[in-house]
Design a protein around this motif. Sequence first.
Motif, short mmCIF file in Angstrom:
data_model
loop_
_atom_site.label_atom_id
_atom_site.label_comp_id
_atom_site.label_asym_id
_atom_site.label_seq_id
_atom_site.Cartn_x
_atom_site.Cartn_y
_atom_site.Cartn_z
N MET A 75 0.84 -1.19 0.00
CA MET A 75 0.00 0.00 0.00
C MET A 75 0.88 1.25 0.00
SD MET A 75 -3.03 1.04 2.68
CE MET A 75 -1.98 1.05 4.11
N ASP A 76 0.58 2.19 -0.89
CA ASP A 76 1.33 3.45 -0.93
C ASP A 76 0.46 4.54 -0.30
OD1 ASP A 76 3.35 2.23 -2.52
OD2 ASP A 76 2.07 2.49 -4.28
N ILE A 77 1.08 5.34 0.57
CA ILE A 77 0.35 6.44 1.21
C ILE A 77 1.12 7.73 0.94
CG2 ILE A 77 -0.60 7.33 3.36
CD1 ILE A 77 -0.59 4.52 4.48
N VAL A 78 0.44 8.66 0.28
CA VAL A 78 1.07 9.93 -0.10
C VAL A 78 0.48 11.06 0.74
CG1 VAL A 78 1.42 11.58 -1.98
CG2 VAL A 78 1.46 9.11 -2.45
N ARG A 79 1.36 11.88 1.29
CA ARG A 79 0.93 13.02 2.11
C ARG A 79 0.74 14.24 1.22
NH1 ARG A 79 5.32 13.62 4.19
NH2 ARG A 79 5.23 12.39 6.08
N ILE A 80 -0.44 14.85 1.29
CA ILE A 80 -0.70 16.08 0.53
C ILE A 80 -1.03 17.20 1.52
CG2 ILE A 80 -2.14 17.17 -1.23
CD1 ILE A 80 -2.72 14.34 -2.32
N PRO A 81 -0.12 18.15 1.68
CA PRO A 81 -0.40 19.26 2.60
C PRO A 81 -1.47 20.17 2.01
CG PRO A 81 1.93 19.22 1.94
CD PRO A 81 1.19 18.30 1.03
N ALA A 82 -2.35 20.70 2.87
CA ALA A 82 -3.43 21.59 2.40
C ALA A 82 -3.77 22.60 3.50
CB ALA A 82 -4.66 20.77 2.05
N LEU A 83 -4.38 23.71 3.08
CA LEU A 83 -4.76 24.78 4.01
C LEU A 83 -3.53 25.14 4.86
CD1 LEU A 83 -8.32 23.46 5.00
CD2 LEU A 83 -7.68 24.90 3.06
N ASN A 84 -3.74 25.52 6.13
CA ASN A 84 -2.58 25.93 6.95
C ASN A 84 -1.72 24.76 7.38
OD1 ASN A 84 -3.00 28.67 6.94
ND2 ASN A 84 -4.37 28.62 8.72
N ASP A 85 -2.38 23.72 7.89
CA ASP A 85 -1.63 22.65 8.55
C ASP A 85 -2.29 21.30 8.39
OD1 ASP A 85 -3.83 22.87 10.29
OD2 ASP A 85 -2.76 24.28 11.58
N ASN A 86 -3.20 21.17 7.39
CA ASN A 86 -3.85 19.87 7.17
C ASN A 86 -2.97 18.94 6.35
OD1 ASN A 86 -6.46 21.54 7.74
ND2 ASN A 86 -7.18 19.41 7.57
N ALA A 112 -9.91 19.85 -3.00
CA ALA A 112 -9.87 18.88 -4.11
C ALA A 112 -8.67 19.03 -5.02
CB ALA A 112 -11.16 19.00 -4.93
N ALA A 113 -8.32 20.27 -5.36
CA ALA A 113 -7.39 20.49 -6.47
C ALA A 113 -6.05 19.75 -6.34
CB ALA A 113 -7.16 21.99 -6.68
N PRO A 114 -5.32 19.90 -5.23
CA PRO A 114 -4.01 19.23 -5.16
C PRO A 114 -4.13 17.71 -5.13
CG PRO A 114 -4.54 20.26 -3.05
CD PRO A 114 -5.60 20.70 -4.02
N VAL A 115 -5.27 17.20 -4.68
CA VAL A 115 -5.50 15.75 -4.65
C VAL A 115 -5.67 15.23 -6.06
CG1 VAL A 115 -7.02 13.93 -3.81
CG2 VAL A 115 -6.59 15.95 -2.37
N LEU A 116 -6.47 15.93 -6.85
CA LEU A 116 -6.70 15.53 -8.24
C LEU A 116 -5.41 15.61 -9.04
CD1 LEU A 116 -10.16 17.27 -8.76
CD2 LEU A 116 -9.73 14.81 -8.51
N VAL A 117 -4.62 16.64 -8.78
CA VAL A 117 -3.35 16.82 -9.48
C VAL A 117 -2.39 15.68 -9.15
CG1 VAL A 117 -1.25 18.25 -9.56
CG2 VAL A 117 -3.51 19.33 -9.74
N GLU A 118 -2.28 15.34 -7.88
CA GLU A 118 -1.35 14.29 -7.44
C GLU A 118 -1.77 12.92 -7.99
OE1 GLU A 118 1.48 14.87 -5.94
OE2 GLU A 118 2.03 12.75 -5.77
N ALA A 119 -3.06 12.63 -7.94
CA ALA A 119 -3.55 11.34 -8.45
C ALA A 119 -3.29 11.25 -9.95
CB ALA A 119 -5.04 11.19 -8.14
N GLU A 120 -3.54 12.31 -10.66
CA GLU A 120 -3.32 12.37 -12.11
C GLU A 120 -1.85 12.14 -12.44
OE1 GLU A 120 -5.54 13.08 -14.61
OE2 GLU A 120 -4.01 13.16 -16.18
N ARG A 121 -0.98 12.83 -11.69
CA ARG A 121 0.46 12.74 -11.90
C ARG A 121 0.96 11.30 -11.75
NH1 ARG A 121 5.33 13.32 -9.43
NH2 ARG A 121 4.54 13.08 -7.30
N ARG A 122 0.35 10.57 -10.81
CA ARG A 122 0.76 9.19 -10.54
C ARG A 122 -0.01 8.17 -11.38
NH1 ARG A 122 3.56 8.46 -5.55
NH2 ARG A 122 4.07 10.48 -4.65
N GLY A 123 -1.00 8.65 -12.12
CA GLY A 123 -1.82 7.73 -12.92
C GLY A 123 -2.76 6.89 -12.06
N TRP A 124 -3.16 7.42 -10.92
CA TRP A 124 -4.08 6.71 -10.03
C TRP A 124 -5.50 7.24 -10.24
CZ3 TRP A 124 -1.06 7.26 -4.72
CH2 TRP A 124 0.13 6.53 -4.81
N ARG A 125 -6.47 6.32 -10.30
CA ARG A 125 -7.86 6.74 -10.43
C ARG A 125 -8.52 6.69 -9.05
NH1 ARG A 125 -12.88 5.23 -10.94
NH2 ARG A 125 -12.39 3.10 -10.32
N ILE A 126 -8.96 7.82 -8.57
CA ILE A 126 -9.57 7.88 -7.23
C ILE A 126 -10.97 7.27 -7.29
CG2 ILE A 126 -10.42 9.41 -5.40
CD1 ILE A 126 -8.21 11.41 -6.24
#
Length: 241
Positions: free
Chosen positions: A1-12, A33-47
């Motif tokens: 299982m791969d787990i990717v950290r996506i920082p968002a807002l101030n400290d989420n 939503a935006a950085p999540v969609l970008v990261e998934a797209e970059r990795r070729g993962w379908r959410i």
Amino acid sequence: MDIVRIPALNDNYIWLVHEPESGETTVVDPAVAAPVLVEAERRGWRIGQIWNTHWHPDHTGGNEAIKAATGAFVTAPAAEAARIPTMDRGVREGDLVTLGPLEARVIEVPAHTAGHIAFHLPEEEVIFVGDTLFAMGCGRLFEGEAAQMHANLQRLAALPPETRVYCAHEYTLSNGRFALTVEPGNQALLHRMEQVEAARASGEATVPTTIALERATNPFMRAPSVEAFAERRLGKDHFQG
Ligand code: ZN
Ligand code: FE
């Protein structure tokens, strides 16, 4: 299982989780939503899924746009259905949620919000705890009592010590400073704070943490009674640091 950290807002932190065998991907607590969609797209993962631990907007704010873009199926606490209109399935204590061949078991941890849940994947030794347990801290008691949060933390403390704990905020430095006021002589805590200060100074994240580390350094998990827990929680609410 791969787990990717996506920082968002101030400290989420948003967690993008991918199971390579099945190709399934879920996103835990999408603040946006935006950085999540970008990261998934970059990795070729379908959410295909979204997992929410509680209704707060910094955990569900991305649901609608991610759902619109991907058709993701939203699993969230049944008890908070009215506050999470994007929910497809409401879950309760003991329910199983799957990601390909992996199973997450739902643990109810009410107190930060009344319906707050955690997703535990025992075979992966991973738990997503939202705003219930933080590195050296715990969530504020917005919709619950000290006794509930104390019980939640004792329950989490009983998980296997190597379990990796994915929480939803980078609160570690401030939590650690408070922890030192509670246990100034705790050597494990002093040692951890050195590492945390160095990590933060170079802009690195300090989560995930582990159950073992929290058992050694978290003043809320280590509180010997509900009364001690309540006193510490109140102290942290007013702590400037
Ligand atoms: Zn919250
Ligand atoms: Fe939050």
